[in-house]
Design a protein around this motif. Sequence first.
Motif, mmCIF file in Angstrom:
data_model
loop_
_atom_site.group_PDB
_atom_site.id
_atom_site.type_symbol
_atom_site.label_atom_id
_atom_site.label_comp_id
_atom_site.label_asym_id
_atom_site.label_seq_id
_atom_site.Cartn_x
_atom_site.Cartn_y
_atom_site.Cartn_z
ATOM 1 N N PRO A 1011 54.862 47.825 39.065
ATOM 2 C CA PRO A 1011 55.393 47.078 40.197
ATOM 3 C C PRO A 1011 54.923 45.536 39.978
ATOM 4 N N SER A 1012 55.722 44.629 40.146
ATOM 5 C CA SER A 1012 55.139 43.116 39.893
ATOM 6 C C SER A 1012 54.431 42.647 40.958
ATOM 7 N N SER A 1013 54.258 43.246 42.221
ATOM 8 C CA SER A 1013 53.321 43.075 42.952
ATOM 9 C C SER A 1013 51.756 43.389 42.584
ATOM 10 N N ARG A 1014 51.654 44.512 41.863
ATOM 11 C CA ARG A 1014 50.550 44.773 41.247
ATOM 12 C C ARG A 1014 49.918 43.734 40.249
ATOM 13 N N VAL A 1015 50.953 43.249 39.467
ATOM 14 C CA VAL A 1015 50.608 42.047 38.396
ATOM 15 C C VAL A 1015 50.165 40.819 39.407
ATOM 16 N N ILE A 1016 50.996 40.554 40.235
ATOM 17 C CA ILE A 1016 50.627 39.228 41.109
ATOM 18 C C ILE A 1016 49.107 39.322 41.836
ATOM 19 N N ALA A 1017 48.852 40.708 42.304
ATOM 20 C CA ALA A 1017 47.729 41.010 42.837
ATOM 21 C C ALA A 1017 46.743 40.560 41.886
ATOM 22 N N ARG A 1018 46.874 40.816 40.555
ATOM 23 C CA ARG A 1018 45.856 40.416 39.764
ATOM 24 C C ARG A 1018 45.399 38.934 39.657
ATOM 25 N N ALA A 1024 40.649 35.245 42.227
ATOM 26 C CA ALA A 1024 40.057 34.329 43.334
ATOM 27 C C ALA A 1024 38.790 35.014 43.211
ATOM 28 N N SER A 1025 38.426 36.264 43.066
ATOM 29 C CA SER A 1025 37.106 36.824 43.050
ATOM 30 C C SER A 1025 36.602 36.425 41.698
ATOM 31 N N VAL A 1026 37.284 36.255 40.574
ATOM 32 C CA VAL A 1026 36.791 35.679 39.278
ATOM 33 C C VAL A 1026 36.238 34.292 39.565
ATOM 34 N N ASP A 1027 36.883 33.480 40.286
ATOM 35 C CA ASP A 1027 36.755 32.235 40.619
ATOM 36 C C ASP A 1027 35.595 31.925 41.456
ATOM 37 N N ALA A 1028 35.414 32.728 42.455
ATOM 38 C CA ALA A 1028 34.571 32.420 43.445
ATOM 39 C C ALA A 1028 33.414 33.606 43.573
ATOM 40 N N PHE A 1029 33.823 34.753 43.891
ATOM 41 C CA PHE A 1029 32.825 35.654 44.290
ATOM 42 C C PHE A 1029 31.883 36.382 42.894
ATOM 43 N N ILE A 1030 32.662 36.353 42.157
ATOM 44 C CA ILE A 1030 31.903 36.960 40.689
ATOM 45 C C ILE A 1030 30.724 35.969 40.446
ATOM 46 N N MET A 1192 24.023 42.604 46.912
ATOM 47 C CA MET A 1192 24.600 41.799 45.723
ATOM 48 C C MET A 1192 25.076 42.711 44.669
ATOM 49 N N PHE A 1193 24.107 43.641 44.257
ATOM 50 C CA PHE A 1193 24.208 44.446 43.193
ATOM 51 C C PHE A 1193 25.454 45.152 43.536
ATOM 52 N N ASN A 1194 25.557 45.919 44.871
ATOM 53 C CA ASN A 1194 26.719 46.581 45.237
ATOM 54 C C ASN A 1194 27.974 45.883 45.513
ATOM 55 N N ASP A 1195 27.865 44.786 45.906
ATOM 56 C CA ASP A 1195 29.044 43.739 46.002
ATOM 57 C C ASP A 1195 29.584 43.311 44.634
ATOM 58 N N ALA A 1196 28.687 43.407 43.698
ATOM 59 C CA ALA A 1196 28.996 42.989 42.293
ATOM 60 C C ALA A 1196 29.768 44.421 41.764
ATOM 61 N N GLN A 1197 29.281 45.429 42.163
ATOM 62 C CA GLN A 1197 30.037 46.811 41.673
ATOM 63 C C GLN A 1197 31.621 46.682 42.304
ATOM 64 N N ILE A 1198 31.477 46.437 43.560
ATOM 65 C CA ILE A 1198 33.093 46.280 44.069
ATOM 66 C C ILE A 1198 33.662 45.166 43.738
ATOM 67 N N GLN A 1199 33.214 43.923 43.699
ATOM 68 C CA GLN A 1199 33.989 42.924 43.152
ATOM 69 C C GLN A 1199 34.228 43.092 41.943
ATOM 70 N N GLY A 1200 33.313 43.694 40.908
ATOM 71 C CA GLY A 1200 33.429 43.780 39.669
ATOM 72 C C GLY A 1200 34.823 44.815 39.413
ATOM 73 N N ASN A 1201 35.236 45.432 40.543
ATOM 74 C CA ASN A 1201 36.527 46.109 40.342
ATOM 75 C C ASN A 1201 37.603 45.171 39.758
ATOM 76 N N CYS A 1202 37.609 43.986 40.261
ATOM 77 C CA CYS A 1202 38.473 43.409 39.869
ATOM 78 C C CYS A 1202 38.810 42.770 38.455
ATOM 79 N N LEU A 1203 37.457 42.778 37.765
ATOM 80 C CA LEU A 1203 37.375 42.821 36.268
ATOM 81 C C LEU A 1203 37.995 43.822 35.693
ATOM 82 N N GLU A 1204 37.728 45.359 36.276
ATOM 83 C CA GLU A 1204 38.231 46.434 35.702
ATOM 84 C C GLU A 1204 39.864 46.345 35.843
ATOM 85 N N ARG A 1205 40.339 45.966 36.835
ATOM 86 C CA ARG A 1205 41.735 45.908 37.209
ATOM 87 C C ARG A 1205 42.288 44.867 36.103
ATOM 88 N N ILE A 1206 41.728 43.542 36.245
ATOM 89 C CA ILE A 1206 42.131 42.547 35.160
ATOM 90 C C ILE A 1206 42.116 43.382 33.611
#
Length: 1488
Positions: A1011-1018, A1024-1030, A1192-1206
């Motif tokens: 789905p294109s929505s999945r790509v747009i979500a990345r 946004a997580s890579v730019d700020a939270f990570i 922060m370690f656990n948030d990094a694990q969670i926010q790191g999911n965005c890196l996995e998805r990317i």
Amino acid sequence: MDSDSLTVLLYAALLSALILAFCSAKLVRAKAASEPSCKNLSKHGGATALLCSSLRVLACSTLLGLSVASSFNNDAYWKLQLALGVFYLYASLLAAAAIFSSVAKAHLDFILSVAFIVYFYRDILPLGTYTWPIQDAAEGRVLLAKIIVLTVAAVMIPLVTPRTYIPVDPLQPMPIPNPEQTASPLSLLSLSFLDPLVLLAYRLPHLSFDLLPPLADTDYSQNLKARGFPNLDPFSGAGKRHIVLGILKTFRTDFVILIFTIFIYLACMFAAPIGINRVLAYLEDGPSTSEFRPFVWIIWLALGPLASSIAMQAYFRMIRHISVQLESLLTELIFEHALRVRVKAQNPDADNGPSEASVGADASRETLNSTSNSKKAVNSSIDLGRINNLISTDLRNLTELVQFPLLLFHMPASIVISLVFLYQILGWSSFVGMAAMAVLLPFFIMVSGFLQAMQKGRIKAADARIGTITEMMNVLRMIKLFGWEGKMLERVNVKREAELGWIWQREFFEVVANNINGLILIVTMVLTYSTFVNIVVMKQELRPSIVFGSLPVLEIIRTQLFSANYQLIQFIDAKVSIDRINDFLHNTEVLDSFIETEAITEATPELIGFRDASFTWSNESDGSATPSRRNFVLHVEGELLFKPKCINLILGPTGAGKTSLLMALLGEMHFVPLTPSSWFHLPRAGGVAYAAQESWVLNETIRDNILFGAEYDDERYKKVIHQCALERDLELFDAGGLSFFPICPKWRLIVNLDASEVGERGLTLSMGQKARITLARAIYSTAEILLLDDVLAALEYVSASSSDPINLTSVFIPRNGSLKSALETHNVALAATVADFTVSIGVNGRILSQGSVSEALQNDITLAEEANAEVEQLLDPESPKKEPVDGKLILAEEVKIGNLRWSAVRLYLRGLRGWLYPGLLLFPILFQLAQVLETWYLGYFASLYETGPSSSVSVAYHMGIYGLILFFDIITHWISDMLFALALMCASRSIHLELIKSILGTTFRWLDTTPSSRVIARFTGDMASVDAFIPFLFGGLIYNSIAIILSLGAVVLLTPVLLIPGLCAAIVGGAIGQLFAKAQLSVKRESSTARAPVLGHFSAAISGLPSIRAYGSQAAFVQESLRRINKYTRTARTLGDLERWVGVRLAVVGNLLAAIIAIYLVYFRKDRANNVGFSLAMSAAFSMRILQWVRMFNDAQIQGNCLERIQQLIDIEQEPKPTEAGKPPAHWPSSGELIVEKLSARYSPDGPKVLHDISFRVNPGERIGIVGRTGSGKSSLTLALLRSIYTEGIVYYDGIPTSSVNLDALRSNITIIPQIPELLSGSLRHNLDPFDQYDDLTLNNALRAAGLFSLQDEMEEGRLVLDTIVSSGGSNLSVGQRQILALARAIVRDSKILILDEATSAIDYQTDNVIQASLRNELKPDVTVLTVAHRLQTILDSDKIMVLDEGRIVEFDSPNVLLQNPKGKLRALVDESKDRDRLYAMAQQGGR
């Protein structure tokens, strides 16, 4: 013995008895109505609750016995003891009643709590003092027994007793309540009811959704809707009230509890500074200065911060609870309101605010601004991008609003208390520091203002980038087919660099703001302590108790001021978001049926039609239909009545308003009466079914799309499949079981092949297949009225003269009741054979004629000519591919199991640049060392006043050294932050570039299953997580890791023996963090997975709003929305509770460590006060850093999911990349010669072949027609020529094998117009020339060649010109107009090979003739044209015709030659037509 305080117990009992007596009648009624039987233990929290209640009865009886015994042993106070016996007798009776009555339990809790407080004050607190006596010491061991039993009855049992489950709806209680709803108070505060879930998650590889606790009925979206809609929904009683007031009213009780929790937190927050001050004062001066013993302050030091932490966790848990409920409530509210909104194109002028999901390119905005001076329209349109933004970005911002108690209550109160505390220990020197803070604070606010401006600029830049990417994803197939990947990559990179520029400025000002914030604290401390010890001013001695007691309070003030500014910015963003939501609810244009209008003449209930009516697409004063400034108005002058129980035909040229007439009948357009007797009417009692021209399907199975919520009738279903020509389509799918059609002996077809999913927006279906499924949905319904919008293209073989028994009349199978059908089509000749009533519409939206078919033809010359000339044979486009065996088209997004993958971490580290690594470690170590040294040196400076006279202490010298340390701290901190900001830029740029390259370079097969929505979500949330939270988490982990090591090292350096408890605390904290991480990762991933279907349901519903409303299926879609929201809420609530679970446990570990250190240093080592203060400060910092590190370690694990998805999208399958060897010669191609040798093709490497050893030759300039039935391979051949699918064999284009040419070069020199026209949002010029390569003359010539100007010759208004604005996806144009623009765009490219794949399927015949004439006469002689068409008249005058069947060429020659073959397939098709002679004449004229 002082008896005054004991009488408080008697007064409490008397008050309770009076209240019970006053409410006795009400109590009896309440008990009879609502109190459950003791047999139903689950209603009471189970057997545990009954056991606790029984033990409490026993405890109260024991207290009664002890009081009676005391009365005999104490003659002096026997009367008082007997009175206390009466008190405990009353308590015993209440305890017995409390088993069955919650009211009795509340009274028992009250009087026992009073008793415990009294005895604690009289007999327990004196143990911690030097002078207070134990007032009931005369009772001896009886007193000890009383206190123990009272503690059990008043404290322990109430804390561990499970609470009673009270259902929201007594008639529908939950079968299994959520553990939180029956948890004891202690379990609720400590969140131990989550312990089984955490342990289960640790044992399993992944905690699935089914294993999560059930959703509490208080969180059911149905219950939240009933609770909140009357306060929020304008159509449910909220009126024009602003949504903020509605939120406050809905959650008023929750906010009151929040404020109460805040004050508890405030009361406990200052326990640590007070405890440290008192402990150090004892070490400095001995017991003479303190009334309480040291262990009291040590206990205070342990329990006070722990209570503060528990209160804070309770506060944030409630905030999370309210936020999730509010998100669920507003999501449903926005969805239900969207079902009422009029569907029209979005106005690009409308300012929807900053968005991460908005759709539209900057180019379109610039074009619009430069070509239009019209008044800005109100925000009255519905747009999918805007809706998605409301339920994602805006709702996320809105959750910050629920934290307003922090800003309004916590911040002012904490500053006032801090000032009072500082004044107590520092005197008026504290006001000097506060004055300095007040002077410097405006600089911080000014920088924060710059920061806010930078943030707004970044959001706008992100909006532009995401708009470009969203548009790119909507037309990515077109981009790849046209070879525009490189140009699109350049455009996206320009947008990204602009965004990164704003990000860099934001990071810079954040660093400046943080350093000013640190400077404020430093200046405040220096001035405060300098004033305090100055010989001239205050002449006070700076003691360790003063230093280490005031430092935490100064930090509290600084933190509050910093947080207040941050929260203010968040509230501003939240206000913008909530205003946008409020604007959507109150100012968005809804259908006329939802607003009060002037009374109109009522039509007879059975009539279907109009009288003296006009309709627009908006109720705005200018009547503007769309942002294109096309002022389209549908006029029905006089009376237009459709005939019941027959087929009514609506005819007219492309863009005339045929679809608008159906929309007006459905109530989708705004009704403007022309006379007082005007009306329009569509009876809905017998049901209405609607098949849209732009086919709409759900991301479900074929069967679900056809049934559309109706009950399954096997016989009827099979008839519909047969009559809508879906049998061949089902053969292309491999899902489901086997059965047979009993309809016709020659049909032995697979039936249960309808379990295949159609994908997002039906992307795996051809246009014809989607149309047939849409038609089948309407035919299967039992509605008495069918509205069919140009559905004849959906039928594979429909001809009034056909020998096949399947004809148009048979499509409308019998149903209960009468059948009334309105049919809108371009196919005049075919539809006229079955129509009983015809309406003809002119190009200006006016009715030209109505009546029988013959009458309509007499009144409309153009229509008559078209009917006489019409010959049509439907040869439906094929389905692109066979589907997977299990019927799943869309690949489910992979849910990662376990911890963050190293590959994802490596992706981020790879972007940081290696030369930054040393600085990213060195400078954090230096500034953390400086901070430790600051604290130690200030304590050392204070200790000098203990070892010698104050006159020997050089204040200027030591404050100078202290200032140098602070300066070093600021410099190293600033360098460290700047290095992290630079690293952030590098990583963000690198990851985004890799991601966009991967998406642009992927295969068509991957696009079909994703789905294109999945790509747009990345590109939105994940980037946004890579730019700020990570970066925040990455830097925070490094900072906290270094701080933990240095804090523990400092304590161990002074007291080596404390290494053991420090390591134990670290190990225990790490173990707790590991348990938490395993559970949190699973739940977070499930939460992300559960969120996507909510957004997907929104997208699907909004795309098909007219169909949903026509069928009257709003209620079904609302129920589905509620179900999906419930699923998401279940994960979100659990995730929020888990975050609080770890906070409470780490707070226990940290405060226990502080208590151990304090006990050892005070009672065993007896160290100097400054060392003890420093150790306590470092242990507090260690505890805090442990908590922050784990989070922060656990948030990094969670926010790191965005890196996995990317990473997943970076690693997708790719098409061959351009190489230097693949660049063709500069003169290539010089002609359109095409030679194909043994070409085979398949859609996946291991899939079946769809083309089999095809060989043919096309000379330059030849026009080739390609025909064949569904699945014959027509579209597959066009894709194979462009290497868009997996091919074998050789294709020579102008003498060069296409396999040796780079894909971008090949596709740039072949132009294809696919079945589905894809348009960009922006001006018409932008659509024809997205990269500004051509002048207006060229573009206008292309429009003329495509037939647009010929179409508009008779139009008086609403002409399409280069400056006309095209909405996203071309939603403000008819399907035929979109195909004309797509054809013009192809003509602009001037390629040597032009492929038309069903390019004129939705165009009327007059326009089609103009287009075909243009293609014959205006293209250069050497341009080769390949035409895939479903109209024989389109291709019969071609030079050659290729007939395909099952992926093979069965005929290929000139039309004249093929028609001479009596057994030929082409001749069979032509002979079946009633205009056979004309087609033969066209074939004889073909060739050159």
